[in-house]
Design an enzyme around this catalytic site. Structure first.
Site, PDB file in Angstrom:
ATOM      1  N   TYR A 134     -17.411  14.318 -16.972  1.00  0.00           N
ATOM      2  CA  TYR A 134     -17.729  13.007 -16.424  1.00  0.00           C
ATOM      3  C   TYR A 134     -18.614  13.155 -15.174  1.00  0.00           C
ATOM      4  O   TYR A 134     -18.257  13.875 -14.235  1.00  0.00           O
ATOM      5  CB  TYR A 134     -16.440  12.252 -16.093  1.00  0.00           C
ATOM      6  N   ASP A 176      -8.553  15.819 -17.337  1.00  0.00           N
ATOM      7  CA  ASP A 176      -8.969  14.437 -17.546  1.00  0.00           C
ATOM      8  C   ASP A 176      -8.695  14.108 -19.013  1.00  0.00           C
ATOM      9  O   ASP A 176      -9.336  14.646 -19.913  1.00  0.00           O
ATOM     10  CB  ASP A 176     -10.456  14.305 -17.213  1.00  0.00           C
ATOM     11  N   ARG A 228       0.829  -1.213   0.000  1.00  0.00           N
ATOM     12  CA  ARG A 228       0.000   0.000   0.000  1.00  0.00           C
ATOM     13  C   ARG A 228       0.860   1.256   0.000  1.00  0.00           C
ATOM     14  O   ARG A 228       0.481   2.281  -0.566  1.00  0.00           O
ATOM     15  CB  ARG A 228      -0.971   0.008   1.196  1.00  0.00           C
ATOM     16  N   LYS A 274     -10.871   2.570 -19.469  1.00  0.00           N
ATOM     17  CA  LYS A 274     -11.369   2.824 -20.819  1.00  0.00           C
ATOM     18  C   LYS A 274     -10.335   2.388 -21.864  1.00  0.00           C
ATOM     19  O   LYS A 274     -10.075   1.218 -21.998  1.00  0.00           O
ATOM     20  CB  LYS A 274     -11.754   4.298 -20.943  1.00  0.00           C
TER      21      LYS A 274
HETATM   22  C1  PLP Z   1     -14.959   6.524 -16.746  1.00  0.00           C
HETATM   23  C2  PLP Z   1     -14.412   7.880 -16.625  1.00  0.00           C
HETATM   24  C3  PLP Z   1     -13.887   8.337 -15.413  1.00  0.00           C
HETATM   25  C4  PLP Z   1     -13.919   7.519 -14.138  1.00  0.00           C
HETATM   26  O1  PLP Z   1     -13.150   6.377 -14.205  1.00  0.00           O
HETATM   27  P1  PLP Z   1     -13.471   5.000 -13.430  1.00  0.00           P
HETATM   28  O2  PLP Z   1     -12.350   4.144 -13.826  1.00  0.00           O
HETATM   29  O3  PLP Z   1     -14.812   4.539 -13.902  1.00  0.00           O
HETATM   30  O4  PLP Z   1     -13.508   5.304 -11.976  1.00  0.00           O
HETATM   31  C5  PLP Z   1     -13.344   9.604 -15.384  1.00  0.00           C
HETATM   32  N1  PLP Z   1     -13.339  10.395 -16.476  1.00  0.00           N
HETATM   33  C6  PLP Z   1     -13.847   9.994 -17.653  1.00  0.00           C
HETATM   34  C7  PLP Z   1     -13.806  10.911 -18.824  1.00  0.00           C
HETATM   35  C8  PLP Z   1     -14.406   8.719 -17.776  1.00  0.00           C
HETATM   36  O5  PLP Z   1     -14.926   8.347 -18.946  1.00  0.00           O
END
Ligand code: PLP
Length: 372
Positions: free
Chosen positions: A102, A170, A50, A195
């Site tokens: 998001y 992001d 951790r 993703k």
């Molecule tokens: C899915 C997503 C997230 C969050 O990610 P998780 O892995 O589901 O926690 C953040 N930003 C965008 C643009 C996303 O598509």
């Protein structure tokens, strides 16, 4: 995507294949093994996973760090990484977030009740910088989920920096193959590796990347103390996914470019949002700051939300499902979800996968015809 990778002499495709490998010694396995361990024998740096991670985490972090031009940290999910970034700002701070972004990120900031939140249309650079004046953090996403809005990242990073405001971007939709926000002046980059990086809809994982040693240290400390640590198998699979990300993304992107154009010309489609379309409001910006337009598009159908729902039920090759970035194409009507009041009722977010273009088109065209 063919632009030479600025962090080194290698192109991004090569970095995806070659970063995070074992040492070049005879007999070494090519891949860093899946280390399943919480603790390690004492007397060596790194005793508890951790705090110190494992060799498997480090391999993925080295690869993503090299791609973005910073130091990466892996988290349990994109939201785990988002929460670590959010946690860096004290209660009472002001955070500016995009109106279209998001869903869970906005929910996290708003429901925490710890910060003053301002939402802004990030395609409007002037309004965004005005909202960011005096704020602690400007959170950006580009292209946005699900409207594919494109923010002027270099101008926003520059303006925010001049005003002493930190910028998080992001970069999930673009991936570091298409866009590198740290090079444009961002302080920290967020990825949902769930993703495109993972790419197979079989894991949850997030990453932060920063070139600021202090931010890195503080993010790492957040991971230690909150325990938002990634699973060993997830990290292993994400690195395996990263190896083929350029090939998958390129296939999805070339499919998306043609499908966006055909949807744009379709009588039953009222609007397509895809930065690769020359008519898209984000096209010029995206062309200037990205090395490609990605594999996600959105389109609105005539007939409202009901028609859009019927299309999700009618498709056979495309999967009716949430999420994006997998080898399989997925489609979803986003306005059915909370916090999407700004999203048109009939808007379908379409993550274009690696199937054959003509199978995808035949599927869409017949779903559109069947629901007319
Ligand atoms: C899915 C997503 C997230 C969050 O990610 P998780 O892995 O589901 O926690 C953040 N930003 C965008 C643009 C996303 O598509």
């Amino acid at each position: 995507m063919s632009k030479e990778h600025s962090a080194g002499r290698l192109h991004a495709e090569t970095v995806c294949v070659s970063a995070g490998r074992t040492e070049k010694r005879p007999g070494e396995p090519l891949n860093v093994p899946l280390v399943m361990a919480s603790n390690f024998r004492a007397g060596h740096k790194g005793e508890y996973a951790r705090d110190d991670g494992t060799a498997t985490w480090t391999a993925l972090e080295a690869a993503v760090g090299a791609l973005e031009g910073g130091s990466a940290l892996a988290f349990a999910s994109g939201m785990g990484a988002t929460a670590a970034i959010a946690d860096l700002w004290p209660a009472g701070g002001r955070v500016v977030v995009p109106t279209d972004s998001y869903i869970a990120m906005r929910a996290l900031f708003e429901e925490a009740g710890r910060w003053e939140i301002r939402t802004v249309d990030i395609t409007n650079t002037e309004a965004t910088l005005a909202a960011a004046e005096g704020a602690d953090l400007l959170w950006l996403e580009s292209p946005t989920n699900p409207l594919l809005d494109v923010a002027d990242l270099p101008a926003l990073c520059k303006g925010a920096r001049a005003a002493g405001v930190r910028v998080a971007v992001d970069n999930t939709f673009a991936t570091p193959l298409l866009q590198r926000p740290l090079e444009m002046g961002a302080d920290v980059v967020l990825h949902s590796a769930t993703k495109f990086m993972g790419g197979h809809s079989d894991l949850l994982l997030g990453l932060t990347v920063t070139a600021d040693p202090d931010l890195y240290k503080r993010l790492r400390r957040r991971r230690e103390l909150t325990g938002a640590t990634p699973g060993g198998l997830e990290v292993y699979l994400a690195l395996r996914g990263l190896r083929t990300m350029p090939v998958r993304l390129r296939q999805g992107e070339s499919n998306a470019a043609v499908l966006a154009q055909r949807l744009h010309e379709h009588a039953e489609v009222s609007r397509v949002r895809y930065p690769g379309l020359s008519t898209d409001p984000g096209h010029r910006r995206a062309a200037a700051q990205m090395d490609g337009f990605g594999a996600v598009l959105s389109f609105e159908v005539r007939g409202g939300g009901q028609r859009a729902d019927a299309i999700c039920e009618a498709v056979r090759v495309i999967t009716s499902a949430t999420s994006l970035g997998g080898v399989e194409s997925t489609i979803e009507r986003r306005a059915k979800l909370p916090r999407q009041e700004h999203v048109p009722d009939s808007l379908l977010r379409f993550s274009v996968g690696c199937e054959h273009l003509e199978d995808l088109w035949a599927d869409l065209a017949s779903a559109l015809a069947a629901t007319a």
